[in-house]
Scaffold this motif. Structure first.
Motif, PDB file in Angstrom:
ATOM      1  N   UNK A  55      83.352  51.404  35.170  1.00 30.18           N
ATOM      2  CA  UNK A  55      82.932  50.286  36.014  1.00 30.18           C
ATOM      3  C   UNK A  55      84.029  49.247  36.087  1.00 30.18           C
ATOM      4  N   UNK A  56      84.323  48.777  37.290  1.00 23.89           N
ATOM      5  CA  UNK A  56      85.329  47.743  37.500  1.00 23.89           C
ATOM      6  C   UNK A  56      84.647  46.551  38.163  1.00 23.89           C
ATOM      7  N   UNK A  57      84.771  45.402  37.521  1.00 21.99           N
ATOM      8  CA  UNK A  57      84.261  44.156  38.079  1.00 21.99           C
ATOM      9  C   UNK A  57      85.383  43.131  38.045  1.00 21.99           C
ATOM     10  N   UNK A  58      85.321  42.187  38.952  1.00 23.63           N
ATOM     11  CA  UNK A  58      86.303  41.105  38.965  1.00 23.63           C
ATOM     12  C   UNK A  58      86.181  40.242  37.722  1.00 23.63           C
ATOM     13  N   UNK A  59      87.255  39.535  37.410  1.00 26.23           N
ATOM     14  CA  UNK A  59      87.267  38.717  36.193  1.00 26.23           C
ATOM     15  C   UNK A  59      86.291  37.546  36.255  1.00 26.23           C
ATOM     16  N   UNK A  60      85.876  37.160  37.455  1.00 27.01           N
ATOM     17  CA  UNK A  60      84.929  36.053  37.573  1.00 27.01           C
ATOM     18  C   UNK A  60      83.507  36.533  37.879  1.00 27.01           C
ATOM     19  N   UNK A  61      83.283  37.845  37.833  1.00 30.78           N
ATOM     20  CA  UNK A  61      81.960  38.397  38.129  1.00 30.78           C
ATOM     21  C   UNK A  61      80.963  37.990  37.047  1.00 30.78           C
ATOM     22  N   UNK A  62      79.865  37.404  37.458  1.00 31.63           N
ATOM     23  CA  UNK A  62      78.796  37.045  36.511  1.00 31.63           C
ATOM     24  C   UNK A  62      77.981  38.293  36.203  1.00 31.63           C
ATOM     25  N   UNK A  63      77.533  38.396  34.964  1.00 27.85           N
ATOM     26  CA  UNK A  63      76.715  39.550  34.614  1.00 27.85           C
ATOM     27  C   UNK A  63      75.589  39.148  33.691  1.00 27.85           C
ATOM     28  N   UNK A  89      57.825  53.998  38.076  1.00 26.23           N
ATOM     29  CA  UNK A  89      56.932  52.876  37.780  1.00 26.23           C
ATOM     30  C   UNK A  89      57.306  51.578  38.477  1.00 26.23           C
ATOM     31  N   UNK A  90      58.352  51.585  39.274  1.00 30.44           N
ATOM     32  CA  UNK A  90      58.818  50.342  39.874  1.00 30.44           C
ATOM     33  C   UNK A  90      58.721  50.399  41.395  1.00 30.44           C
ATOM     34  N   UNK A  91      58.448  49.253  41.990  1.00 32.65           N
ATOM     35  CA  UNK A  91      58.487  49.187  43.449  1.00 32.65           C
ATOM     36  C   UNK A  91      59.912  48.921  43.926  1.00 32.65           C
ATOM     37  N   UNK A  92      60.765  48.428  43.043  1.00 25.95           N
ATOM     38  CA  UNK A  92      62.190  48.251  43.336  1.00 25.95           C
ATOM     39  C   UNK A  92      62.965  49.092  42.327  1.00 25.95           C
ATOM     40  N   UNK A  93      64.114  49.584  42.715  1.00 29.87           N
ATOM     41  CA  UNK A  93      64.931  50.378  41.795  1.00 29.87           C
ATOM     42  C   UNK A  93      65.628  49.462  40.805  1.00 29.87           C
ATOM     43  N   UNK A  94      65.815  49.976  39.594  1.00 31.86           N
ATOM     44  CA  UNK A  94      66.653  49.252  38.648  1.00 31.86           C
ATOM     45  C   UNK A  94      68.066  49.230  39.223  1.00 31.86           C
ATOM     46  N   UNK A  95      68.731  48.115  39.165  1.00 30.18           N
ATOM     47  CA  UNK A  95      70.115  48.063  39.683  1.00 30.18           C
ATOM     48  C   UNK A  95      71.014  48.996  38.880  1.00 30.18           C
ATOM     49  N   UNK A  96      71.995  49.589  39.533  1.00 27.84           N
ATOM     50  CA  UNK A  96      72.939  50.425  38.776  1.00 27.84           C
ATOM     51  C   UNK A  96      73.778  49.543  37.856  1.00 27.84           C
ATOM     52  N   UNK A  97      74.243  50.123  36.776  1.00 32.54           N
ATOM     53  CA  UNK A  97      75.090  49.389  35.853  1.00 32.54           C
ATOM     54  C   UNK A  97      75.481  50.261  34.692  1.00 32.54           C
ATOM     55  N   UNK A  98      76.529  49.886  33.995  1.00 34.27           N
ATOM     56  CA  UNK A  98      76.959  50.675  32.847  1.00 34.27           C
ATOM     57  C   UNK A  98      75.965  50.556  31.694  1.00 34.27           C
ATOM     58  N   UNK A  99      76.002  51.569  30.849  1.00 37.86           N
ATOM     59  CA  UNK A  99      75.171  51.619  29.652  1.00 37.86           C
ATOM     60  C   UNK A  99      76.079  51.648  28.439  1.00 37.86           C
ATOM     61  N   UNK A 100      75.870  50.732  27.519  1.00 33.46           N
ATOM     62  CA  UNK A 100      76.599  50.730  26.260  1.00 33.46           C
ATOM     63  C   UNK A 100      75.606  51.051  25.152  1.00 33.46           C
ATOM     64  N   UNK A 101      75.908  52.114  24.410  1.00 35.20           N
ATOM     65  CA  UNK A 101      75.029  52.501  23.291  1.00 35.20           C
ATOM     66  C   UNK A 101      75.742  52.277  21.989  1.00 35.20           C
ATOM     67  N   UNK A 137      86.098  48.568  43.162  1.00 33.47           N
ATOM     68  CA  UNK A 137      85.116  47.687  42.536  1.00 33.47           C
ATOM     69  C   UNK A 137      83.788  48.428  42.415  1.00 33.47           C
ATOM     70  N   UNK A 138      83.121  48.277  41.293  1.00 36.63           N
ATOM     71  CA  UNK A 138      81.851  48.957  41.050  1.00 36.63           C
ATOM     72  C   UNK A 138      82.052  50.210  40.210  1.00 36.63           C
ATOM     73  N   UNK A 139      81.219  51.195  40.451  1.00 33.09           N
ATOM     74  CA  UNK A 139      81.245  52.416  39.646  1.00 33.09           C
ATOM     75  C   UNK A 139      82.287  53.402  40.174  1.00 33.09           C
ATOM     76  N   UNK A 140      83.068  53.952  39.262  1.00 38.27           N
ATOM     77  CA  UNK A 140      84.064  54.975  39.562  1.00 38.27           C
ATOM     78  C   UNK A 140      83.750  56.193  38.695  1.00 38.27           C
ATOM     79  N   UNK A 141      83.571  57.338  39.318  1.00 36.34           N
ATOM     80  CA  UNK A 141      83.275  58.553  38.568  1.00 36.34           C
ATOM     81  C   UNK A 141      84.577  59.258  38.219  1.00 36.34           C
ATOM     82  N   UNK A 142      84.731  59.591  36.960  1.00 37.33           N
ATOM     83  CA  UNK A 142      85.937  60.247  36.470  1.00 37.33           C
ATOM     84  C   UNK A 142      85.584  61.609  35.910  1.00 37.33           C
TER      85      UNK A 142
END
Length: 128
Positions: free
Chosen positions: A38-46, A116-128, A16-21
């Protein structure tokens, strides 16, 4: 074929989460490519977050502002997305930038997190 079978996917031992290939093209044995799957459960909210003009202050300026030393992000955006992740949501980043700019876009996300942030941006996939 281009679509992996269930057996092939099972051998990847995805978590679950990020998998590097890392892979190579059989006709070009000296070529190596890497990707994140990235693997998330079918009920994972995003939450889907656009980058240019939403995460950054402007479409065009957001492409290079961080390299010129300007604050490219809206105030509080990193903290907001971190709070959304803390509430149990995964973040999916999207951009209309060309795929050839994907590495630079990921670099921008890292730069925003560290500069520029006091908190890190959460990791996540990028779709371009």
């Amino acid at each position: 074929g281009l679509k992996p079978s269930r057996e092939q996917l099972g051998r990847l031992e995805l978590k679950e989460g990020q998998n590097l290939l890392e892979f190579q093209v059989s006709s070009a044995p000296n070529s190596r490519f890497s990707a994140a799957l990235w693997v998330w459960g079918t009920s994972q909210a995003l939450v889907v977050c656009d980058i240019d003009g939403t995460l950054t202050r402007a479409d065009l300026f957001g492409h290079s502002a961080h390299k010129l030393g300007f604050d490219a992000a809206h105030a509080g955006v990193c903290e907001c997305l971190a709070a959304i992740q803390d509430a149990g949501y995964q973040i999916l980043y999207v951009s209309a930038r060309p795929i050839t700019k994907a590495a630079k876009t990921r670099e921008l996300l890292q730069t925003l997190s560290s500069a520029v942030c006091t908190a890190s941006l959460p990791p996540g996939p990028l779709i371009t």
